[in-house]
Design a protein around this motif. Sequence first.
Motif, mmCIF file in Angstrom:
data_model
loop_
_atom_site.group_PDB
_atom_site.id
_atom_site.type_symbol
_atom_site.label_atom_id
_atom_site.label_comp_id
_atom_site.label_asym_id
_atom_site.label_seq_id
_atom_site.Cartn_x
_atom_site.Cartn_y
_atom_site.Cartn_z
ATOM 1 N N ALA A 185 77.916 66.201 -19.096
ATOM 2 C CA ALA A 185 78.261 67.401 -19.726
ATOM 3 C C ALA A 185 78.902 66.986 -21.296
ATOM 4 C CB ALA A 185 79.175 68.053 -18.820
ATOM 5 N N VAL A 186 79.622 65.915 -21.293
ATOM 6 C CA VAL A 186 80.278 65.449 -22.458
ATOM 7 C C VAL A 186 79.413 65.070 -23.542
ATOM 8 C CG1 VAL A 186 81.741 63.936 -23.352
ATOM 9 C CG2 VAL A 186 82.648 64.864 -21.392
ATOM 10 N N ILE A 187 78.246 64.272 -23.171
ATOM 11 C CA ILE A 187 77.276 63.879 -24.151
ATOM 12 C C ILE A 187 76.438 64.775 -24.554
ATOM 13 C CG2 ILE A 187 75.649 62.868 -22.776
ATOM 14 C CD1 ILE A 187 76.879 61.043 -25.621
ATOM 15 N N GLY A 188 76.141 65.973 -23.605
ATOM 16 C CA GLY A 188 75.430 66.809 -24.007
ATOM 17 C C GLY A 188 76.143 67.903 -25.007
ATOM 18 N N GLY A 189 77.404 68.174 -24.764
ATOM 19 C CA GLY A 189 78.219 68.835 -25.605
ATOM 20 C C GLY A 189 78.313 68.224 -27.051
ATOM 21 N N LEU A 190 78.302 66.736 -27.052
ATOM 22 C CA LEU A 190 78.281 66.241 -28.559
ATOM 23 C C LEU A 190 76.948 66.455 -29.160
ATOM 24 C CD1 LEU A 190 79.886 62.840 -27.738
ATOM 25 C CD2 LEU A 190 80.925 64.727 -28.832
ATOM 26 N N ALA A 191 75.947 66.216 -28.301
ATOM 27 C CA ALA A 191 74.565 66.537 -29.078
ATOM 28 C C ALA A 191 74.427 68.138 -29.711
ATOM 29 C CB ALA A 191 73.508 66.235 -27.732
ATOM 30 N N LEU A 192 74.817 69.160 -28.705
ATOM 31 C CA LEU A 192 74.875 70.476 -29.235
ATOM 32 C C LEU A 192 75.743 70.657 -30.566
ATOM 33 C CD1 LEU A 192 75.272 72.544 -25.962
ATOM 34 C CD2 LEU A 192 73.238 72.408 -27.449
ATOM 35 N N ALA A 193 76.844 69.933 -30.614
ATOM 36 C CA ALA A 193 77.721 70.001 -31.659
ATOM 37 C C ALA A 193 77.021 69.278 -33.019
ATOM 38 C CB ALA A 193 79.097 69.465 -31.466
ATOM 39 N N GLY A 194 76.134 68.501 -32.835
ATOM 40 C CA GLY A 194 75.595 67.732 -33.724
ATOM 41 C C GLY A 194 75.017 66.516 -33.672
ATOM 42 N N GLU A 195 75.451 65.340 -34.463
ATOM 43 C CA GLU A 195 74.916 63.986 -34.102
ATOM 44 C C GLU A 195 75.679 63.431 -32.890
ATOM 45 O OE1 GLU A 195 74.218 59.978 -36.584
ATOM 46 O OE2 GLU A 195 74.829 61.690 -37.548
ATOM 47 N N PHE A 207 77.312 54.153 -25.802
ATOM 48 C CA PHE A 207 77.653 52.842 -25.280
ATOM 49 C C PHE A 207 78.967 53.213 -24.250
ATOM 50 C CE2 PHE A 207 75.370 50.407 -28.246
ATOM 51 C CZ PHE A 207 75.077 49.352 -27.714
ATOM 52 N N VAL A 208 79.759 54.207 -24.747
ATOM 53 C CA VAL A 208 80.975 54.627 -23.760
ATOM 54 C C VAL A 208 80.348 55.385 -22.348
ATOM 55 C CG1 VAL A 208 82.915 56.072 -23.515
ATOM 56 C CG2 VAL A 208 82.784 54.730 -25.463
ATOM 57 N N VAL A 209 79.588 56.159 -22.707
ATOM 58 C CA VAL A 209 78.753 56.852 -21.453
ATOM 59 C C VAL A 209 77.954 55.820 -20.479
ATOM 60 C CG1 VAL A 209 77.020 58.582 -20.977
ATOM 61 C CG2 VAL A 209 78.623 59.147 -22.548
ATOM 62 N N TYR A 264 63.859 66.051 -24.498
ATOM 63 C CA TYR A 264 64.301 65.195 -25.740
ATOM 64 C C TYR A 264 63.702 65.937 -27.002
ATOM 65 C CZ TYR A 264 66.355 61.909 -29.088
ATOM 66 O OH TYR A 264 66.649 61.543 -30.121
ATOM 67 N N ALA A 265 62.247 66.080 -26.832
ATOM 68 C CA ALA A 265 61.566 66.482 -27.645
ATOM 69 C C ALA A 265 61.966 68.020 -28.019
ATOM 70 C CB ALA A 265 60.163 66.454 -27.474
ATOM 71 N N VAL A 266 62.256 68.653 -27.060
ATOM 72 C CA VAL A 266 62.754 70.248 -27.259
ATOM 73 C C VAL A 266 64.023 70.260 -27.894
ATOM 74 C CG1 VAL A 266 63.686 72.074 -25.870
ATOM 75 C CG2 VAL A 266 61.868 70.937 -25.057
ATOM 76 N N SER A 267 65.303 69.540 -27.369
ATOM 77 C CA SER A 267 66.344 69.264 -28.133
ATOM 78 C C SER A 267 67.227 67.894 -27.845
ATOM 79 C CB SER A 267 67.317 70.458 -28.267
ATOM 80 O OG SER A 267 67.984 70.500 -27.233
ATOM 81 N N PRO A 268 67.899 67.302 -28.493
ATOM 82 C CA PRO A 268 68.551 66.039 -28.084
ATOM 83 C C PRO A 268 69.627 66.322 -27.062
ATOM 84 C CG PRO A 268 68.498 65.864 -30.577
ATOM 85 C CD PRO A 268 67.905 67.228 -30.127
ATOM 86 N N ALA A 269 70.067 67.615 -26.935
ATOM 87 C CA ALA A 269 71.070 67.890 -25.978
ATOM 88 C C ALA A 269 70.617 68.246 -24.547
ATOM 89 C CB ALA A 269 72.006 69.132 -26.702
ATOM 90 N N THR A 270 69.150 68.707 -24.695
ATOM 91 C CA THR A 270 68.838 69.336 -23.310
ATOM 92 C C THR A 270 68.529 68.508 -21.988
ATOM 93 O OG1 THR A 270 67.437 70.853 -24.776
ATOM 94 C CG2 THR A 270 66.659 70.717 -22.442
ATOM 95 N N PRO A 271 68.325 67.257 -22.189
ATOM 96 C CA PRO A 271 68.280 66.412 -21.208
ATOM 97 C C PRO A 271 69.461 65.867 -20.315
ATOM 98 C CG PRO A 271 67.573 65.125 -23.161
ATOM 99 C CD PRO A 271 67.615 66.740 -23.560
ATOM 100 N N TYR A 272 70.506 65.928 -21.383
ATOM 101 C CA TYR A 272 71.732 65.632 -20.992
ATOM 102 C C TYR A 272 72.452 67.006 -20.198
ATOM 103 C CZ TYR A 272 72.043 61.680 -24.054
ATOM 104 O OH TYR A 272 71.685 60.734 -24.905
ATOM 105 N N LEU A 273 71.940 67.920 -20.937
ATOM 106 C CA LEU A 273 72.560 69.427 -19.915
ATOM 107 C C LEU A 273 71.852 69.573 -18.685
ATOM 108 C CD1 LEU A 273 72.993 71.782 -23.026
ATOM 109 C CD2 LEU A 273 74.753 70.337 -21.925
ATOM 110 N N VAL A 274 70.568 69.299 -18.532
ATOM 111 C CA VAL A 274 69.743 69.578 -17.292
ATOM 112 C C VAL A 274 70.161 68.470 -16.453
ATOM 113 C CG1 VAL A 274 67.433 69.143 -16.522
ATOM 114 C CG2 VAL A 274 67.811 70.360 -18.627
#
Length: 416
Positions: free
Chosen positions: A98-108, A115-117, A171-181
């Motif tokens: 959820a955290v990395i998906g949120g970062l991807a939604l917010a931008g880069e 590495f932390v994740v 990931y091809a849809v958007s970088p955030a999508t795989p993390y949220l799924v």
Amino acid sequence: MFTLPAPLQIRDYRAFWLSRFFATVAGLMLVIVIGWQVYDIARASMSRDDAAFLLGMIGLAQFLPLFCLALVVGVIADRMDRRHIARAAVALEILCAAVIGGLALAGEVPMTALFVVAALLGVARAFQGPSMAALAPNLVPRELLPQAIALNSISWQAGAVIGPPLGAFLYAVSPATPYLVAAVLFILTFICLMIIRPVPLPPPAVVTPWRSVMEGISFVRHNRVVLGAISLDLFAVLLGGATAMLPVYARDVLDVGVAGLGPLRAAPSVGAVIVAVLLANRPLRRHVGPVMFASVAVFGLATVVFGLSTSYPLSLAALFVLGAADAISVFVRGTLIQLHTPDDMRGRVSSVSGLFISASNELGELESGLAARYVGAVPAVVAGGIGAVLVTLLWAWRFPQLRTADRFAGPTPKPG
């Protein structure tokens, strides 16, 4: 009329099976996406081989928590409710996704965050692996355990077939999508684990935690079947870990990009699923030791073929064979280890086994990354496959009890 295999007719085991499936799909989605992002970001400013080295560092980031926690977690798994430990680990995975998906939604997504994740996912796996491995034998009768282990492999391998292509597609849809799924799938995993009813706890410990850890290590060290099975996996996969270099092959050797990376990562699991389905319906009953050693040798040879290939179809075929051979080896090793381990030791033995497996996978990634940096990615993969074959021959000589094992049989359980 179709009838579910006997273990899946047991309600709690069915929930356990689904939890493994959902967790595998989600976990491998994260693996492929994190690996691709790290390599893709690095290639913007580095050579191919230097960027490949960072893939090895991702493996190290996941291994260090496992190395530090695995044996302690084994003691915990033999003293506490294994369901609660697995649920806590999955909750951490939900948070990571959820955290990395949120970062991807917010931008880069920063490289540091990846590495932390990866490290936090290593912490989650350190707790989840031994607790889940020790829990499974509590959910089925002893006579159904070999079939249940084959079904466990099916759940993992089916998830491994679906996860990588799904992660690449999303990931091809958007970088955030795989993390949220992945976060949603981990939530489903948590729900399945909540469905499992209480299981018998091991007898109360009568020794200190440190002594308990030492007992687990001592048991593995003195049981030649368990030690041989665990260590064979460690060294064969440590040397023959071609999957760590898949982003390199997809981007720079086979030139198929992220769209081709998903099928490459899934190909071993397609072969493994087919083998696991066959083993679940027609379990291996004779010559289990020789079959295991032969399958590890085939794994090494398939790795060599993949390493030398510049053809996408041939690479997929080599990975398919690699996965099928590995599935046979995993089935034999897993069944022998469980049958040769008493229940009150299963958490600790599973933690030792998990440490070895993690070392083979994550340290294999580190070894591949280091080798790629100094000799190149392709020579590193080829040499690793040759090394896996040599390890197989050496272990067949060093562990005759394992080489000559004919049937699945463990010590007769003590009357309760």
